[in-house]
Design a protein around this motif. Structure first.
Motif, PDB file in Angstrom:
ATOM      1  N   ARG A   1     -46.709  12.487 -11.974  1.00 45.37           N
ATOM      2  CA  ARG A   1     -46.004  13.298 -10.965  1.00 45.37           C
ATOM      3  C   ARG A   1     -46.496  14.637 -11.456  1.00 45.37           C
ATOM      4  O   ARG A   1     -46.616  15.607 -10.727  1.00 45.37           O
ATOM      5  CB  ARG A   1     -44.403  13.247 -10.982  1.00 45.37           C
ATOM      6  CG  ARG A   1     -43.720  12.121 -10.324  1.00 45.37           C
ATOM      7  CD  ARG A   1     -42.522  12.230 -10.401  1.00 45.37           C
ATOM      8  NE  ARG A   1     -41.896  11.073  -9.839  1.00 45.37           N
ATOM      9  CZ  ARG A   1     -41.144  10.116 -10.681  1.00 45.37           C
ATOM     10  NH1 ARG A   1     -41.158  10.243 -11.900  1.00 45.37           N
ATOM     11  NH2 ARG A   1     -40.631   8.853 -10.214  1.00 45.37           N
ATOM     12  N   SER A   2     -46.595  15.105 -12.634  1.00 45.24           N
ATOM     13  CA  SER A   2     -47.201  16.450 -13.286  1.00 45.24           C
ATOM     14  C   SER A   2     -48.436  16.591 -12.809  1.00 45.24           C
ATOM     15  O   SER A   2     -48.852  17.654 -12.849  1.00 45.24           O
ATOM     16  CB  SER A   2     -47.019  16.255 -14.687  1.00 45.24           C
ATOM     17  OG  SER A   2     -47.828  15.444 -15.430  1.00 45.24           O
ATOM     18  N   ARG A   3     -49.228  15.616 -12.575  1.00 43.31           N
ATOM     19  CA  ARG A   3     -50.679  15.637 -11.851  1.00 43.31           C
ATOM     20  C   ARG A   3     -50.622  15.818 -10.237  1.00 43.31           C
ATOM     21  O   ARG A   3     -51.643  15.815  -9.948  1.00 43.31           O
ATOM     22  CB  ARG A   3     -51.484  14.496 -12.506  1.00 43.31           C
ATOM     23  CG  ARG A   3     -51.765  14.515 -13.733  1.00 43.31           C
ATOM     24  CD  ARG A   3     -52.269  13.230 -14.191  1.00 43.31           C
ATOM     25  NE  ARG A   3     -53.159  13.038 -15.465  1.00 43.31           N
ATOM     26  CZ  ARG A   3     -52.560  12.867 -16.459  1.00 43.31           C
ATOM     27  NH1 ARG A   3     -51.224  12.775 -16.806  1.00 43.31           N
ATOM     28  NH2 ARG A   3     -53.371  12.783 -17.729  1.00 43.31           N
ATOM     29  N   GLY A   4     -49.454  15.710  -9.929  1.00 43.16           N
ATOM     30  CA  GLY A   4     -49.378  15.957  -8.211  1.00 43.16           C
ATOM     31  C   GLY A   4     -49.372  14.483  -7.547  1.00 43.16           C
ATOM     32  O   GLY A   4     -49.869  14.495  -6.338  1.00 43.16           O
TER      33      GLY A   4
ATOM     34  N   ASP B   1     -43.811  10.016 -14.969  1.00 43.27           N
ATOM     35  CA  ASP B   1     -43.327  11.504 -15.329  1.00 43.27           C
ATOM     36  C   ASP B   1     -44.885  12.100 -15.367  1.00 43.27           C
ATOM     37  O   ASP B   1     -45.232  13.160 -14.738  1.00 43.27           O
ATOM     38  CB  ASP B   1     -42.539  11.786 -16.386  1.00 43.27           C
ATOM     39  CG  ASP B   1     -41.093  11.406 -16.145  1.00 43.27           C
ATOM     40  OD1 ASP B   1     -40.838  11.314 -14.888  1.00 43.27           O
ATOM     41  OD2 ASP B   1     -40.375  11.247 -17.324  1.00 43.27           O
ATOM     42  N   ARG B   2     -45.996  11.555 -16.002  1.00 44.61           N
ATOM     43  CA  ARG B   2     -46.998  12.073 -16.149  1.00 44.61           C
ATOM     44  C   ARG B   2     -48.147  12.132 -14.961  1.00 44.61           C
ATOM     45  O   ARG B   2     -48.677  12.966 -14.629  1.00 44.61           O
ATOM     46  CB  ARG B   2     -47.837  11.302 -17.241  1.00 44.61           C
ATOM     47  CG  ARG B   2     -47.450  11.431 -18.567  1.00 44.61           C
ATOM     48  CD  ARG B   2     -48.075  10.407 -19.465  1.00 44.61           C
ATOM     49  NE  ARG B   2     -47.745  10.117 -20.889  1.00 44.61           N
ATOM     50  CZ  ARG B   2     -48.272  10.966 -21.893  1.00 44.61           C
ATOM     51  NH1 ARG B   2     -49.403  11.588 -21.813  1.00 44.61           N
ATOM     52  NH2 ARG B   2     -47.709  10.861 -23.267  1.00 44.61           N
TER      53      ARG B   2
END
Length: 301
Positions: free
Chosen positions: A45-48, A42-43
């Protein structure tokens, strides 16, 4: 038994732009679920970052090939040393940067690289605010390794189910079996740096750059990953004769012969290698990135 003092790092970290199409592979089983506990997917994905989570039965090599073919311009792996090596091999082959996320049990490579093993999610910063340099990799019969290849006692130990939870006990039990009254040892043969033949070997450890064997507190680590040399440690069986039972040296390549398949541990993964075994160093073959703050704080790379 000592090695020449490894040379210090020759190539400093350089600031780089973040990748446009990064891919992170996550092994949820490594380190008893370390990646899941840290929320790595999840972390990321939050960074692209595009995340590929391994499921049982999938081929990591195939998944990496698909990612490269689809245009990935940086590859990362959240897992143990064995899975790190598989992704790093693809990165080296395609001249792509590699990011190590320490989500395994021991995370030896992360420690020697300078990544904080206690901050699994923090390693993702290498994708966004990273610094890069080149390091060496080792090869045995054209298979790349990041840490080491072990033969004989250790090579047998990693094949046992108890190895993951009780490495030391399993290693000792294996040593006792191999070096006990039967003297049953793998029939390995090599010539050391002084030209002496060894035919009764209990242990052969070949590493990507030498380990610091006698310099606490760095014992068991590699002070350099870009020295352009393999580290070799051997231990002979007790019936070796008048020569010292152990020897260590550094070299650019090494040949080991055997009459049949050789059980081995490559970065902790159990495999069978077909002889003859040829070990070589590939200097500066892998681009690696770590978070910029790790380089700024002066942690040993």
């Amino acid at each position: 038994m000592s090695l020449p003092t490894p040379r210090p790092t020759r190539h400093p970290w350089q600031r780089v732009d973040p990748p446009l199409h990064p891919v992170l592979f996550v092994n949820p089983q490594s380190g008893n679920g370390a990646a899941g506990r840290a929320g790595v997917a999840d972390r990321a994905r939050s960074r692209g970052i595009n995340v590929v989570t391994l499921t049982p039965g999938q081929s990591l090599t195939t998944l990496v090939d698909v990612a490269v073919t689809s245009g990935a311009d940086a590859l990362g792996m959240a897992g143990g040393d064995g899975s790190l090596a598989a992704v790093a091999a693809a990165a080296a082959s395609h001249a792509l940067p590699f990011i190590c996320v320490p989500a395994g049990t021991r995370n030896h490579f992360a420690a020697d690289l300078g990544v904080d093993r206690r901050d699994v999610a923090g390693a993702l910063d290498a994708f966004i605010e990273g610094v890069e340099r080149r390091i060496d990799v080792g090869e045995v019969n054209d298979r790349m390794f990041l840490n080491n290849v072990s033969l004989a006692i250790y090579g047998e130990a990693v094949r046992q189910s108890a190895y993951r939870d009780a490495k030391v006990r399993t290693l000792l039990e294996t040593a006792q079996r191999v070096l006990g009254p039967s003297r049953r040892v793998p029939a390995l043969h090599l010539v050391d740096d002084e030209g002496r033949e060894h035919v009764r070997l209990a242990l052969v450890l070949v590493s990507n750059n030498p380990y610091a064997l006698e310099r606490p507190p760095a014992r068991g680590t590699r002070p350099s990953l870009d020295g352009g040399q393999l580290g070799v440690v051997i231990i002979d069986t007790p019936d070796n004769g008048p020569h010292p039972p152990g020897r260590a040296w550094s070299t650019a390549d090494l040949d080991v012969s055997a009459p049949g398949p050789v059980p081995a541990g490559i970065d902790g993964e159990a495999v069978d290698l077909q002889p003859p075994l040829h070990f070589a160093i590939r200097p500066m073959a892998l681009r690696v990135r770590i978070p910029a703050r790790r380089a700024r704080t002066g942690h040993r790379p």
